[in-house]
Enzyme design. Structure first.
Site, PDB file in Angstrom:
ATOM      1  N   THR A   1       0.818  -1.210   0.000  1.00  0.00           N
ATOM      2  CA  THR A   1       0.000   0.000   0.000  1.00  0.00           C
ATOM      3  C   THR A   1       0.858   1.270   0.000  1.00  0.00           C
ATOM      4  O   THR A   1       2.010   1.246   0.468  1.00  0.00           O
ATOM      5  CB  THR A   1      -0.897   0.004   1.263  1.00  0.00           C
ATOM      6  OG1 THR A   1      -1.499   1.278   1.417  1.00  0.00           O
ATOM      7  CG2 THR A   1      -0.100  -0.289   2.528  1.00  0.00           C
ATOM      8  N   ASP A   2       0.271   2.369  -0.463  1.00  0.00           N
ATOM      9  CA  ASP A   2       0.965   3.672  -0.379  1.00  0.00           C
ATOM     10  C   ASP A   2       1.019   4.178   1.066  1.00  0.00           C
ATOM     11  O   ASP A   2       1.767   5.106   1.369  1.00  0.00           O
ATOM     12  CB  ASP A   2       0.290   4.712  -1.288  1.00  0.00           C
ATOM     13  CG  ASP A   2      -1.175   4.973  -0.967  1.00  0.00           C
ATOM     14  OD1 ASP A   2      -1.727   4.345  -0.033  1.00  0.00           O
ATOM     15  OD2 ASP A   2      -1.786   5.814  -1.664  1.00  0.00           O
ATOM     16  N   GLU A   3       0.227   3.547   1.966  1.00  0.00           N
ATOM     17  CA  GLU A   3       0.166   4.059   3.339  1.00  0.00           C
ATOM     18  C   GLU A   3       1.482   3.872   4.087  1.00  0.00           C
ATOM     19  O   GLU A   3       1.717   4.512   5.111  1.00  0.00           O
ATOM     20  CB  GLU A   3      -1.003   3.412   4.098  1.00  0.00           C
ATOM     21  CG  GLU A   3      -2.312   3.681   3.388  1.00  0.00           C
ATOM     22  CD  GLU A   3      -3.560   3.336   4.172  1.00  0.00           C
ATOM     23  OE1 GLU A   3      -3.520   3.332   5.406  1.00  0.00           O
ATOM     24  OE2 GLU A   3      -4.594   3.070   3.531  1.00  0.00           O
TER      25      GLU A   3
ATOM     26  N   TYR B   1      -1.951  -0.639  10.915  1.00  0.00           N
ATOM     27  CA  TYR B   1      -2.071  -1.284   9.593  1.00  0.00           C
ATOM     28  C   TYR B   1      -0.852  -0.977   8.736  1.00  0.00           C
ATOM     29  O   TYR B   1      -0.166  -1.889   8.243  1.00  0.00           O
ATOM     30  CB  TYR B   1      -3.357  -0.825   8.884  1.00  0.00           C
ATOM     31  CG  TYR B   1      -3.364  -1.120   7.397  1.00  0.00           C
ATOM     32  CD1 TYR B   1      -3.363  -2.430   6.924  1.00  0.00           C
ATOM     33  CD2 TYR B   1      -3.348  -0.087   6.450  1.00  0.00           C
ATOM     34  CE1 TYR B   1      -3.344  -2.711   5.555  1.00  0.00           C
ATOM     35  CE2 TYR B   1      -3.339  -0.353   5.087  1.00  0.00           C
ATOM     36  CZ  TYR B   1      -3.326  -1.659   4.647  1.00  0.00           C
ATOM     37  OH  TYR B   1      -3.307  -1.938   3.294  1.00  0.00           O
TER      38      TYR B   1
ATOM     39  N   LYS C   1       2.196  -3.418   7.295  1.00  0.00           N
ATOM     40  CA  LYS C   1       2.452  -3.578   5.853  1.00  0.00           C
ATOM     41  C   LYS C   1       3.899  -3.163   5.548  1.00  0.00           C
ATOM     42  O   LYS C   1       4.577  -3.802   4.739  1.00  0.00           O
ATOM     43  CB  LYS C   1       1.469  -2.731   5.024  1.00  0.00           C
ATOM     44  CG  LYS C   1       0.041  -3.229   5.017  1.00  0.00           C
ATOM     45  CD  LYS C   1      -0.127  -4.619   4.391  1.00  0.00           C
ATOM     46  CE  LYS C   1       0.060  -4.616   2.900  1.00  0.00           C
ATOM     47  NZ  LYS C   1      -0.260  -5.963   2.323  1.00  0.00           N
TER      48      LYS C   1
HETATM   49  P1  NAD Z   1      -9.491  -7.524   2.078  1.00  0.00           P
HETATM   50  O1  NAD Z   1      -9.469  -7.213   3.544  1.00  0.00           O
HETATM   51  O2  NAD Z   1     -10.722  -7.230   1.294  1.00  0.00           O
HETATM   52  O3  NAD Z   1      -9.161  -9.070   1.851  1.00  0.00           O
HETATM   53  C1  NAD Z   1      -8.142  -9.725   2.530  1.00  0.00           C
HETATM   54  C2  NAD Z   1      -8.275 -11.219   2.261  1.00  0.00           C
HETATM   55  O4  NAD Z   1      -7.192 -11.874   2.949  1.00  0.00           O
HETATM   56  C3  NAD Z   1      -9.571 -11.816   2.802  1.00  0.00           C
HETATM   57  O5  NAD Z   1     -10.127 -12.693   1.848  1.00  0.00           O
HETATM   58  C4  NAD Z   1      -9.128 -12.576   4.049  1.00  0.00           C
HETATM   59  O6  NAD Z   1      -9.940 -13.704   4.326  1.00  0.00           O
HETATM   60  C5  NAD Z   1      -7.712 -12.980   3.657  1.00  0.00           C
HETATM   61  N1  NAD Z   1      -6.862 -13.202   4.835  1.00  0.00           N
HETATM   62  C6  NAD Z   1      -6.729 -12.396   5.923  1.00  0.00           C
HETATM   63  N2  NAD Z   1      -5.885 -12.959   6.810  1.00  0.00           N
HETATM   64  C7  NAD Z   1      -5.458 -14.130   6.265  1.00  0.00           C
HETATM   65  C8  NAD Z   1      -4.569 -15.147   6.685  1.00  0.00           C
HETATM   66  N3  NAD Z   1      -3.951 -15.078   7.880  1.00  0.00           N
HETATM   67  N4  NAD Z   1      -4.362 -16.201   5.868  1.00  0.00           N
HETATM   68  C9  NAD Z   1      -4.987 -16.299   4.661  1.00  0.00           C
HETATM   69  N5  NAD Z   1      -5.858 -15.371   4.236  1.00  0.00           N
HETATM   70  C10 NAD Z   1      -6.093 -14.292   5.014  1.00  0.00           C
HETATM   71  O7  NAD Z   1      -8.231  -6.756   1.477  1.00  0.00           O
HETATM   72  P2  NAD Z   1      -8.080  -6.065   0.048  1.00  0.00           P
HETATM   73  O8  NAD Z   1      -8.672  -4.709   0.087  1.00  0.00           O
HETATM   74  O9  NAD Z   1      -8.513  -7.026  -1.001  1.00  0.00           O
HETATM   75  O10 NAD Z   1      -6.500  -5.882  -0.005  1.00  0.00           O
HETATM   76  C11 NAD Z   1      -5.655  -6.859  -0.619  1.00  0.00           C
HETATM   77  C12 NAD Z   1      -4.211  -6.427  -0.453  1.00  0.00           C
HETATM   78  O11 NAD Z   1      -4.027  -5.149  -1.066  1.00  0.00           O
HETATM   79  C13 NAD Z   1      -3.781  -6.249   1.008  1.00  0.00           C
HETATM   80  O12 NAD Z   1      -2.480  -6.753   1.144  1.00  0.00           O
HETATM   81  C14 NAD Z   1      -3.825  -4.752   1.237  1.00  0.00           C
HETATM   82  O13 NAD Z   1      -2.894  -4.359   2.220  1.00  0.00           O
HETATM   83  C15 NAD Z   1      -3.459  -4.245  -0.141  1.00  0.00           C
HETATM   84  N6  NAD Z   1      -4.004  -2.896  -0.456  1.00  0.00           N
HETATM   85  C16 NAD Z   1      -5.342  -2.673  -0.446  1.00  0.00           C
HETATM   86  C17 NAD Z   1      -5.828  -1.413  -0.792  1.00  0.00           C
HETATM   87  C18 NAD Z   1      -7.298  -1.116  -0.860  1.00  0.00           C
HETATM   88  O14 NAD Z   1      -7.666   0.025  -1.190  1.00  0.00           O
HETATM   89  N7  NAD Z   1      -8.181  -2.064  -0.599  1.00  0.00           N
HETATM   90  C19 NAD Z   1      -4.934  -0.387  -1.099  1.00  0.00           C
HETATM   91  C20 NAD Z   1      -3.570  -0.639  -1.059  1.00  0.00           C
HETATM   92  C21 NAD Z   1      -3.112  -1.926  -0.767  1.00  0.00           C
HETATM   93  P1  TYD Z   2     -10.734   3.842   4.008  1.00  0.00           P
HETATM   94  O1  TYD Z   2     -11.663   3.401   2.931  1.00  0.00           O
HETATM   95  O2  TYD Z   2     -10.868   3.217   5.368  1.00  0.00           O
HETATM   96  O3  TYD Z   2      -9.255   3.696   3.449  1.00  0.00           O
HETATM   97  P2  TYD Z   2      -7.844   4.218   4.085  1.00  0.00           P
HETATM   98  O4  TYD Z   2      -8.035   4.669   5.464  1.00  0.00           O
HETATM   99  O5  TYD Z   2      -7.025   2.969   4.005  1.00  0.00           O
HETATM  100  O6  TYD Z   2      -7.388   5.312   3.176  1.00  0.00           O
HETATM  101  O7  TYD Z   2     -10.915   5.406   4.193  1.00  0.00           O
HETATM  102  C1  TYD Z   2     -10.692   6.303   3.115  1.00  0.00           C
HETATM  103  C2  TYD Z   2     -10.836   7.708   3.676  1.00  0.00           C
HETATM  104  O8  TYD Z   2     -12.201   7.912   4.067  1.00  0.00           O
HETATM  105  C3  TYD Z   2      -9.999   7.957   4.931  1.00  0.00           C
HETATM  106  O9  TYD Z   2      -9.496   9.283   4.889  1.00  0.00           O
HETATM  107  C4  TYD Z   2     -10.988   7.791   6.073  1.00  0.00           C
HETATM  108  C5  TYD Z   2     -12.301   8.263   5.457  1.00  0.00           C
HETATM  109  N1  TYD Z   2     -13.532   7.598   5.985  1.00  0.00           N
HETATM  110  C6  TYD Z   2     -14.604   8.383   6.414  1.00  0.00           C
HETATM  111  O10 TYD Z   2     -14.550   9.627   6.382  1.00  0.00           O
HETATM  112  N2  TYD Z   2     -15.727   7.755   6.888  1.00  0.00           N
HETATM  113  C7  TYD Z   2     -15.834   6.382   6.952  1.00  0.00           C
HETATM  114  O11 TYD Z   2     -16.870   5.859   7.419  1.00  0.00           O
HETATM  115  C8  TYD Z   2     -14.729   5.605   6.482  1.00  0.00           C
HETATM  116  C9  TYD Z   2     -14.795   4.085   6.531  1.00  0.00           C
HETATM  117  C10 TYD Z   2     -13.597   6.247   5.998  1.00  0.00           C
END
Ligand code: NAD
Ligand code: TYD
Length: 351
Positions: free
Chosen positions: A132-134, A158, A162
């Site tokens: 992630t960019d975080e 988180y 990561k």
């Molecule tokens: P998500 O939370 O929707 O899904 C995570 C999946 O991992 C789930 O299916 C869960 O069951 C599985 N999981 C969790 N713990 C596990 C374990 N111990 N063993 C096996 N499986 C396990 O997450 P996502 O949004 O699909 O994100 C996927 C990846 O992308 C993550 O690594 C996250 O850090 C990264 N990412 C996500 C975003 C975003 O905007 N969603 C942005 C940047 C990076």
């Molecule tokens: P989120 O989807 O949780 O992603 P991340 O924190 O990983 O960027 O949140 C995106 C942005 O939206 C973040 O600045 C927090 C804000 N947010 C709200 O304002 N209200 C909400 O209910 C949620 C879930 C997020």
């Protein structure tokens, strides 16, 4: 075949569906099925022999070893993680366990398997880590976007876990020569997104006539990436990325949260109007997230320059598709509204 971890989550499932939609190569989908994992998302793959699902925790070394030995993947794509910042604030332990210990365990299993491969297969093997960019921390309004050389400065449990996993992946390349690739992407959105995250949360609350909870002043900035574009970027990095390198993936869409919520309300007003008035009347400002990062922004030029990838969707086209998907798939949303998820809503938003 390829081994995908977390393929029942939001991005992993989109990746598996996209992959099997355009490749004959089978997928071994390794997922523990936490609250965020949903096999309903993969329903269209039922009976498809190219999709093998294994309910396994990535912290379980013996189970991973058995999967590697049986299926002999040519690549690992590591999506599995605990992924929600707010949950990491309430309970960081699961994040350390899965994101750090789990990634370490997966790296160890992959390294042992890779060491035993014949030379040509060894050279072709890839371990692609999705991050992630975080990990780069928070930007001010005038700071340049994150590049691949921006120093790490994670601020939430988180992002800290990561960051830890990214460092382990880097070390496994540097120390053992494991052919790793790391991608650091911005906020994804699109179909099958769990409604605890901003965009699906707002769509779901809007349609239910509930308040739309905007944290703080709503002026935090995120860069939004359509999940289908992210999946395409990962396919490019897997195919042509250079082992040991990291690639930033972004949508070139910096928006304040308030902008995002207003755009969502406008789309819903058009596609599924309320009986009277606008969905924007439901916007409610709530207590801010502790340590809330102000701005994330990705410079994705390396990926475009070196591998020719750039996003196909604009924020407007991607968000319209996403809202329409949620309107057309209310049964999917209802299915994920489990008891555990409802408990989370009470804990997080009660105040
Ligand atoms: P998500 O939370 O929707 O899904 C995570 C999946 O991992 C789930 O299916 C869960 O069951 C599985 N999981 C969790 N713990 C596990 C374990 N111990 N063993 C096996 N499986 C396990 O997450 P996502 O949004 O699909 O994100 C996927 C990846 O992308 C993550 O690594 C996250 O850090 C990264 N990412 C996500 C975003 C975003 O905007 N969603 C942005 C940047 C990076
Ligand atoms: P989120 O989807 O949780 O992603 P991340 O924190 O990983 O960027 O949140 C995106 C942005 O939206 C973040 O600045 C927090 C804000 N947010 C709200 O304002 N209200 C909400 O209910 C949620 C879930 C997020």
């Amino acid at each position: 075949m390829i081994l995908v971890t977390g393929g029942a989550g939001f991005i992993g499932a989109n990746f598996v569906l996209d992959w099997l939609g355009q490749s004959d190569e089978a997928v071994l989908n390794v997922d523990k099925l936490t609250y965020a994992g949903n096999l309903g998302t993969l329903q269209s793959l039922q009976g498809n022999s190219k999709h093998v699902f294994a309910r396994v925790d990535i912290c379980d070394r013996a189970a991973l070893d058995a999967l590697f030995a049986e299926h002999k993947p040519r690549a690992v794509l590591h999506f599995a993680a605990e992924s929600h910042v707010d949950r990491s604030i309430h309970g960081p332990a699961d994040f350390v366990q899965t994101n750090v210990v789990g990634t370490f365990t997966l790296l160890e299993a992959a390294r042992q398997y890779w060491n035993g491969l014949p030379e040509t297969e060894k050279a072709a093997f890839r371990f692609l880590h999705v991050s992630t960019d975080e990990v780069f921390g928070s930007l001010s309004a005038t700071d340049p976007q994150f590049s691949e050389t921006t120093p790490y400065a994670p601020n939430s449990p988180y992002s800290a876990t990561k960051a830890g996993s990214d460092h382990l992946v880097r070390a496994y390349h540097h120390t053992y020569g494991l052919p790793t690739l790391t991608t650091n992407c911005s906020n994804n959105y699109g179909p099958y997104h769990f409604p605890e995250k901003l965009i699906p949360m707002m769509i779901t609350c809007a349609l239910a006539g509930k308040p739309l909870p905007v944290y703080g002043d709503g002026l935090n900035v995120r860069d939004w990436l359509y999940v289908g574009d992210h999946c395409a970027a990962i396919r490019e990095v897997l195919a042509r990325g250079k082992p040991g390198e990291t690639y930033n993936v972004g949508g070139w869409n910096e928006k304040t949260n308030l902008d995002v919520v207003h755009t969502l309300c406008d789309l819903l007003d058009e596609l599924s109007p309320r009986q009277s008035g606008s969905y924007s009347e439901q916007i409610t400002f709530v207590k801010d997230r502790p340590g809330h990062d102000r701005r994330y922004a990705i410079d994705a030029r390396k990926l475009e320059r070196e591998l020719g990838w750039k996003p196909a969707e604009t924020f407007e086209t991607g968000l319209r598709k996403t809202v329409q998907w949620y309107l057309d798939n209310q049964d999917w949303v209802q299915n994920v509204m489990t008891g555990e998820y409802r408990n989370w809503l009470v804990k997080q938003y009660a105040a």
